[in-house]
Design a protein around this motif. Structure first.
Motif, PDB file in Angstrom:
ATOM      1  N   VAL A 281       0.818  -1.213   0.000  1.00 34.71           N
ATOM      2  CA  VAL A 281       0.000   0.000   0.000  1.00 34.71           C
ATOM      3  C   VAL A 281       0.855   1.269   0.000  1.00 34.71           C
ATOM      4  N   ARG A 282       1.947   1.264   0.717  1.00 32.95           N
ATOM      5  CA  ARG A 282       2.775   2.472   0.793  1.00 32.95           C
ATOM      6  C   ARG A 282       3.478   2.755  -0.530  1.00 32.95           C
ATOM      7  N   ASP A 283       4.017   1.720  -1.152  1.00 31.09           N
ATOM      8  CA  ASP A 283       4.721   1.918  -2.427  1.00 31.09           C
ATOM      9  C   ASP A 283       3.771   2.332  -3.538  1.00 31.09           C
ATOM     10  N   ALA A 284       2.520   1.883  -3.467  1.00 29.33           N
ATOM     11  CA  ALA A 284       1.567   2.138  -4.556  1.00 29.33           C
ATOM     12  C   ALA A 284       0.791   3.432  -4.386  1.00 29.33           C
ATOM     13  N   ALA A 285       0.877   4.061  -3.202  1.00 31.63           N
ATOM     14  CA  ALA A 285      -0.015   5.169  -2.869  1.00 31.63           C
ATOM     15  C   ALA A 285       0.389   6.480  -3.532  1.00 31.63           C
ATOM     16  N   SER A 286      -0.607   7.358  -3.679  1.00 34.98           N
ATOM     17  CA  SER A 286      -0.360   8.721  -4.139  1.00 34.98           C
ATOM     18  C   SER A 286       0.261   9.540  -3.012  1.00 34.98           C
ATOM     19  N   THR A 287       0.503  10.813  -3.269  1.00 39.70           N
ATOM     20  CA  THR A 287       1.089  11.696  -2.269  1.00 39.70           C
ATOM     21  C   THR A 287       0.093  11.957  -1.136  1.00 39.70           C
ATOM     22  N   PRO A 288       0.573  12.304   0.051  1.00 39.58           N
ATOM     23  CA  PRO A 288      -0.346  12.608   1.158  1.00 39.58           C
ATOM     24  C   PRO A 288      -1.332  13.730   0.832  1.00 39.58           C
ATOM     25  N   TYR A 289      -0.899  14.722   0.058  1.00 38.09           N
ATOM     26  CA  TYR A 289      -1.804  15.822  -0.293  1.00 38.09           C
ATOM     27  C   TYR A 289      -2.980  15.305  -1.130  1.00 38.09           C
ATOM     28  N   THR A 290      -2.685  14.451  -2.117  1.00 35.54           N
ATOM     29  CA  THR A 290      -3.746  13.884  -2.956  1.00 35.54           C
ATOM     30  C   THR A 290      -4.725  13.071  -2.127  1.00 35.54           C
ATOM     31  N   LEU A 291      -4.193  12.253  -1.226  1.00 41.50           N
ATOM     32  CA  LEU A 291      -5.065  11.432  -0.387  1.00 41.50           C
ATOM     33  C   LEU A 291      -5.911  12.290   0.549  1.00 41.50           C
ATOM     34  N   THR A 292      -5.350  13.400   1.028  1.00 43.47           N
ATOM     35  CA  THR A 292      -6.107  14.292   1.908  1.00 43.47           C
ATOM     36  C   THR A 292      -7.276  14.928   1.159  1.00 43.47           C
ATOM     37  N   VAL A 293      -7.021  15.422  -0.050  1.00 42.11           N
ATOM     38  CA  VAL A 293      -8.089  16.024  -0.851  1.00 42.11           C
ATOM     39  C   VAL A 293      -9.163  14.992  -1.162  1.00 42.11           C
ATOM     40  N   MET A 294      -8.752  13.789  -1.529  1.00 48.48           N
ATOM     41  CA  MET A 294      -9.711  12.733  -1.834  1.00 48.48           C
ATOM     42  C   MET A 294     -10.559  12.383  -0.621  1.00 48.48           C
ATOM     43  N   THR A 295      -9.950  12.418   0.551  1.00 51.12           N
ATOM     44  CA  THR A 295     -10.685  12.086   1.768  1.00 51.12           C
ATOM     45  C   THR A 295     -11.800  13.090   2.031  1.00 51.12           C
ATOM     46  N   TRP A 296     -11.511  14.377   1.870  1.00 50.47           N
ATOM     47  CA  TRP A 296     -12.541  15.399   2.062  1.00 50.47           C
ATOM     48  C   TRP A 296     -13.669  15.262   1.041  1.00 50.47           C
ATOM     49  N   VAL A 297     -13.315  14.968  -0.200  1.00 55.17           N
ATOM     50  CA  VAL A 297     -14.343  14.766  -1.229  1.00 55.17           C
ATOM     51  C   VAL A 297     -15.226  13.574  -0.869  1.00 55.17           C
ATOM     52  N   ALA A 298     -14.596  12.494  -0.407  1.00 55.64           N
ATOM     53  CA  ALA A 298     -15.358  11.300  -0.041  1.00 55.64           C
ATOM     54  C   ALA A 298     -16.278  11.570   1.141  1.00 55.64           C
ATOM     55  N   VAL A 299     -15.800  12.318   2.128  1.00 55.81           N
ATOM     56  CA  VAL A 299     -16.599  12.621   3.310  1.00 55.81           C
ATOM     57  C   VAL A 299     -17.846  13.423   2.932  1.00 55.81           C
ATOM     58  N   ILE A 300     -17.715  14.324   1.963  1.00 57.74           N
ATOM     59  CA  ILE A 300     -18.833  15.185   1.578  1.00 57.74           C
ATOM     60  C   ILE A 300     -19.851  14.462   0.704  1.00 57.74           C
ATOM     61  N   PHE A 301     -19.352  13.735  -0.307  1.00 62.10           N
ATOM     62  CA  PHE A 301     -20.258  13.208  -1.330  1.00 62.10           C
ATOM     63  C   PHE A 301     -20.745  11.783  -1.080  1.00 62.10           C
ATOM     64  N   THR A 302     -19.999  10.977  -0.349  1.00 61.97           N
ATOM     65  CA  THR A 302     -20.417   9.588  -0.135  1.00 61.97           C
ATOM     66  C   THR A 302     -21.773   9.478   0.554  1.00 61.97           C
ATOM     67  N   PRO A 303     -22.039  10.227   1.635  1.00 65.76           N
ATOM     68  CA  PRO A 303     -23.373  10.128   2.248  1.00 65.76           C
ATOM     69  C   PRO A 303     -24.506  10.507   1.292  1.00 65.76           C
ATOM     70  N   LEU A 304     -24.258  11.486   0.409  1.00 67.56           N
ATOM     71  CA  LEU A 304     -25.292  11.882  -0.544  1.00 67.56           C
ATOM     72  C   LEU A 304     -25.612  10.753  -1.512  1.00 67.56           C
ATOM     73  N   VAL A 305     -24.566  10.097  -2.013  1.00 63.09           N
ATOM     74  CA  VAL A 305     -24.769   8.985  -2.948  1.00 63.09           C
ATOM     75  C   VAL A 305     -25.499   7.838  -2.266  1.00 63.09           C
ATOM     76  N   LEU A 306     -25.095   7.516  -1.028  1.00 66.16           N
ATOM     77  CA  LEU A 306     -25.742   6.430  -0.302  1.00 66.16           C
ATOM     78  C   LEU A 306     -27.213   6.744  -0.029  1.00 66.16           C
ATOM     79  N   PHE A 307     -27.496   7.992   0.322  1.00 68.67           N
ATOM     80  CA  PHE A 307     -28.882   8.388   0.581  1.00 68.67           C
ATOM     81  C   PHE A 307     -29.727   8.252  -0.682  1.00 68.67           C
TER      82      PHE A 307
END
Length: 327
Positions: A281-307
């Motif tokens: 997982v560590r060797d394959a992962a994107s940069t911490p900044y990319t993962l941080t941005v993706m995390t915020w996007v997921a937190v906002i939009f995932t509940p909407l999609v599930l609903f």
């Protein structure tokens, strides 16, 4: 918890959701020529998934996109090494979607029924082949490039994995039809679900046992036991006419199988037959900044999609009777 771990778990969750929801779609398609005695039956069968099948496929798109963004090297290795099987899955999914949309507009619906069957059978089998190879490990060089061939992927363990997912998804589809239809069609679906549960228990049990004995972890014995108990529970609930509980049990079985596979995979994302060349997982992962941005996007939009998707299932929750698909 590191973001690489978080995104590995999120991707596992996306694949779990895809297999649970698309799994009964595949099962319904495989059972179309088996349970569709006449055109009205076939229309009723397709009507059970008509409002939801395309929404279920969103889970696959998101899983692929998340893998590309969070673990780009995993994505590159996977899609280059598994190019032909994944291409066949894509073609089958397109064929299945076209069959659902155009069946009611055609003068020869049986041709589209055959397309629906093939477009459901191939992915249900090939996803098991693909994930079995991912968990078992494939030949990779030091640059994490796949060095095998198509025949390398068609090893006995992977073929067993394909049969396991095919039988499990077909069982899931039969239980779903039992839940969503009525009358004689429901009775025939329930009877078939009982036989399929025995097959899923045998084939799936053999695959999970082989997984545990080769690459499994001590903790995943628990999920193997849960999967076996859930399949048995689906059989028992079907025999007692508890359709909702039967569907829940078959869904739990798919969840347990998927957790077993991803649990056996961790901390690698692409194991190699030579452990020194495995991709983690560590060797394959994107940069911490990319993962941080993706995390915020997921937190906002995932509940909407599930609903939204949950609301869709609630709206179309009633049993199908005398449906006219595409009319």
């Amino acid at each position: 918890m590191e973001l690489t771990t978080v995104w590995f778990l999120l991707i596992a969750l996306l694949w779990t959701g895809y297999f649970v929801l698309e799994g009964f779609d595949f099962g319904v398609g495989v059972l179309l020529p088996v349970l569709g005695g006449d055109d009205d039956d076939r229309r009723s069968i397709l009507a059970t998934i008509g409002p939801v099948w395309d929404g279920n496929e969103v889970w696959l798109i998101v899983a692929g996109g998340a893998t590309f963004a969070a673990f780009p090297e995993w994505y590159a290795t996977l899609f280059s090494g598994f190019y032909l099987p994944l291409f066949l899955i894509l073609v089958a999914l397109i064929l299945r979607g076209v069959a659902i949309e155009y069946r009611g507009k055609s003068d020869s619906p049986r041709s589209w029924d055959r397309a629906m069957f093939l477009g459901s059978l191939l992915p249900a089998f090939l996803w098991g082949v693909a994930f079995a190879n991912i968990v078992r490990g494939v030949p990779l060089d030091a640059d994490h490039e796949y060095t095998g061939s198509l025949l390398t992927l068609l090893n006995p363990y992977a073929l067993l994995g394909g049969l396991a997912t095919l039988t499990l998804f077909t069982l899931h589809g039969a239980v779903f039809l039992t839940l969503r239809t009525g009358g004689d069609l429901r009775a025939r679906s329930a009877a078939l679900a009982g036989r399929l549960a025995v097959g899923a228990l045998l084939v799936g049990g053999a695959f999970l046992l082989a997984t545990q004995l080769t690459v499994g972890k001590a903790a995943t014995w628990v999920t193997v036991a849960v999967a076996a108990a859930a399949i048995a529970g689906a059989l028992l609930a079907t025999l007692r006419g508890r359709d909702g509980w039967a569907f829940t049990a078959s869904a739990v079985a798919i969840i347990a199988v998927t957790v077993t596979l991803f649990g056996s995979l961790w901390p690698n994302v692409m194991p190699a037959l030579d452990p020194a060349n495995s991709l983690n997982v560590r060797d394959a992962a994107s940069t911490p900044y990319t993962l941080t941005v993706m995390t915020w996007v997921a937190v906002i939009f995932t509940p909407l999609v599930l609903f939204y998707q949950g609301w869709t299932y609630w709206v179309f929750r009633r049993r199908v009777t005398g449906a006219r698909v595409g009319a």
